[in-house]
Design a protein around this motif. Structure first.
Motif, PDB file in Angstrom:
ATOM      1  N   MET A   1       4.745  -1.925   3.718  1.00  0.00           N
ATOM      2  CA  MET A   1       5.687  -2.754   2.970  1.00  0.00           C
ATOM      3  C   MET A   1       5.977  -4.019   3.764  1.00  0.00           C
ATOM      4  O   MET A   1       6.349  -3.955   4.936  1.00  0.00           O
ATOM      5  CB  MET A   1       6.994  -2.014   2.715  1.00  0.00           C
ATOM      6  CG  MET A   1       7.986  -2.837   1.908  1.00  0.00           C
ATOM      7  SD  MET A   1       9.496  -1.950   1.472  1.00  0.00           S
ATOM      8  CE  MET A   1      10.386  -2.014   3.006  1.00  0.00           C
ATOM      9  N   THR A   2       5.803  -5.156   3.113  1.00  0.00           N
ATOM     10  CA  THR A   2       6.135  -6.434   3.711  1.00  0.00           C
ATOM     11  C   THR A   2       7.597  -6.732   3.427  1.00  0.00           C
ATOM     12  O   THR A   2       8.010  -6.749   2.263  1.00  0.00           O
ATOM     13  CB  THR A   2       5.257  -7.560   3.120  1.00  0.00           C
ATOM     14  OG1 THR A   2       3.887  -7.248   3.382  1.00  0.00           O
ATOM     15  CG2 THR A   2       5.603  -8.906   3.711  1.00  0.00           C
TER      16      THR A   2
ATOM     17  N   SER B   1       4.800   5.967  12.420  1.00  0.00           N
ATOM     18  CA  SER B   1       5.432   4.816  11.782  1.00  0.00           C
ATOM     19  C   SER B   1       5.983   3.852  12.827  1.00  0.00           C
ATOM     20  O   SER B   1       6.095   4.190  13.996  1.00  0.00           O
ATOM     21  CB  SER B   1       6.567   5.268  10.856  1.00  0.00           C
ATOM     22  OG  SER B   1       7.690   5.650  11.621  1.00  0.00           O
ATOM     23  N   ASN B   2       6.323   2.672  12.354  1.00  0.00           N
ATOM     24  CA  ASN B   2       6.952   1.707  13.251  1.00  0.00           C
ATOM     25  C   ASN B   2       8.459   1.619  12.995  1.00  0.00           C
ATOM     26  O   ASN B   2       9.103   0.686  13.428  1.00  0.00           O
ATOM     27  CB  ASN B   2       6.286   0.336  13.128  1.00  0.00           C
ATOM     28  CG  ASN B   2       6.518  -0.310  11.787  1.00  0.00           C
ATOM     29  OD1 ASN B   2       6.945   0.323  10.825  1.00  0.00           O
ATOM     30  ND2 ASN B   2       6.216  -1.590  11.697  1.00  0.00           N
TER      31      ASN B   2
ATOM     32  N   VAL C   1       5.477   0.174   8.340  1.00  0.00           N
ATOM     33  CA  VAL C   1       4.159   0.803   8.278  1.00  0.00           C
ATOM     34  C   VAL C   1       4.282   2.290   8.569  1.00  0.00           C
ATOM     35  O   VAL C   1       4.942   2.690   9.527  1.00  0.00           O
ATOM     36  CB  VAL C   1       3.193   0.169   9.304  1.00  0.00           C
ATOM     37  CG1 VAL C   1       1.834   0.849   9.270  1.00  0.00           C
ATOM     38  CG2 VAL C   1       3.062  -1.323   9.069  1.00  0.00           C
ATOM     39  N   VAL C   2       3.660   3.107   7.721  1.00  0.00           N
ATOM     40  CA  VAL C   2       3.436   4.523   7.994  1.00  0.00           C
ATOM     41  C   VAL C   2       1.933   4.698   7.876  1.00  0.00           C
ATOM     42  O   VAL C   2       1.365   4.450   6.817  1.00  0.00           O
ATOM     43  CB  VAL C   2       4.172   5.446   7.004  1.00  0.00           C
ATOM     44  CG1 VAL C   2       3.843   6.901   7.286  1.00  0.00           C
ATOM     45  CG2 VAL C   2       5.672   5.209   7.059  1.00  0.00           C
TER      46      VAL C   2
ATOM     47  N   GLN D   1       0.842  -1.188   0.000  1.00  0.00           N
ATOM     48  CA  GLN D   1       0.000   0.000   0.000  1.00  0.00           C
ATOM     49  C   GLN D   1       0.878   1.240   0.000  1.00  0.00           C
ATOM     50  O   GLN D   1       1.836   1.336   0.764  1.00  0.00           O
ATOM     51  CB  GLN D   1      -0.907   0.008   1.229  1.00  0.00           C
ATOM     52  CG  GLN D   1      -1.848   1.188   1.281  1.00  0.00           C
ATOM     53  CD  GLN D   1      -2.702   1.167   2.539  1.00  0.00           C
ATOM     54  OE1 GLN D   1      -2.208   0.914   3.627  1.00  0.00           O
ATOM     55  NE2 GLN D   1      -3.978   1.429   2.385  1.00  0.00           N
ATOM     56  N   CYS D   2       0.561   2.177  -0.877  1.00  0.00           N
ATOM     57  CA  CYS D   2       1.210   3.490  -0.895  1.00  0.00           C
ATOM     58  C   CYS D   2       0.178   4.468  -1.432  1.00  0.00           C
ATOM     59  O   CYS D   2       0.007   4.604  -2.637  1.00  0.00           O
ATOM     60  CB  CYS D   2       2.469   3.475  -1.747  1.00  0.00           C
ATOM     61  SG  CYS D   2       3.375   5.045  -1.664  1.00  0.00           S
TER      62      CYS D   2
END
Length: 142
Positions: free
Chosen positions: A27-28, A84-85, A97-98, A10-11
């Motif tokens: 992003m994975t 984010s993480n 993740v964001v 996802q973006c």
């Protein structure tokens, strides 16, 4: 992006209202853990030469209180520690993740920049291999 490193699921930049946009990014990571990340940054006015260039050891960035001042200003300005993480030292053994990072039309920048168009190019190296390139273009107007 290096497809061996990860998959961007996802973006999205969504309009929250007329003046505020939200960034959602997921992003994975396929190669875990990630423990050696270097970011090369070039900042320039559009169609002109680079006026700031530097490299950041991303793992060291979170370990130290003596951070690159420009990188720290950008990190703090976007509140990445909240949205984010990617807010801890290496290794990264989870997806990136964001979530709901808000970008307003009228912002107070942490560094003085004149009116005009700007470009920030970032080159992300994982284990000394170029893995991701992110370009951000923006304009400062009255």
């Amino acid at each position: 992006m290096n497809p061996k490193l990860g998959i961007i699921k996802q973006c999205i930049i969504k309009a929250y209202n007329r003046e505020i946009k939200e960034l959602h990014f997921y992003m994975t990571l396929l190669q875990k853990p990630v423990s050696n990340v270097t970011i090369h940054v070039d900042i320039k006015r559009r169609f002109r030469s680079t006026f700031a260039t530097f490299e950041i050891d991303a793992c060291q960035f979170f370990r130290s209180t003596r951070r690159n001042p420009i990188a720290n200003a950008v990190y703090s300005f976007f509140h990445l520690q909240v949205y984010s993480n990617i807010n801890h030292t290496c290794p990264y053994d989870h997806d990136v993740v964001v979530d709901s990072l808000r970008i307003a039309d009228h912002i107070n920048l942490p560094v003085p920049l004149g009116l005009g168009e700007y470009e920030i190019k970032t080159y992300w190296y994982v284990l000394k291999k170029l893995s991701v390139i992110i370009n951000v273009n923006f304009m400062i107007s009255e």
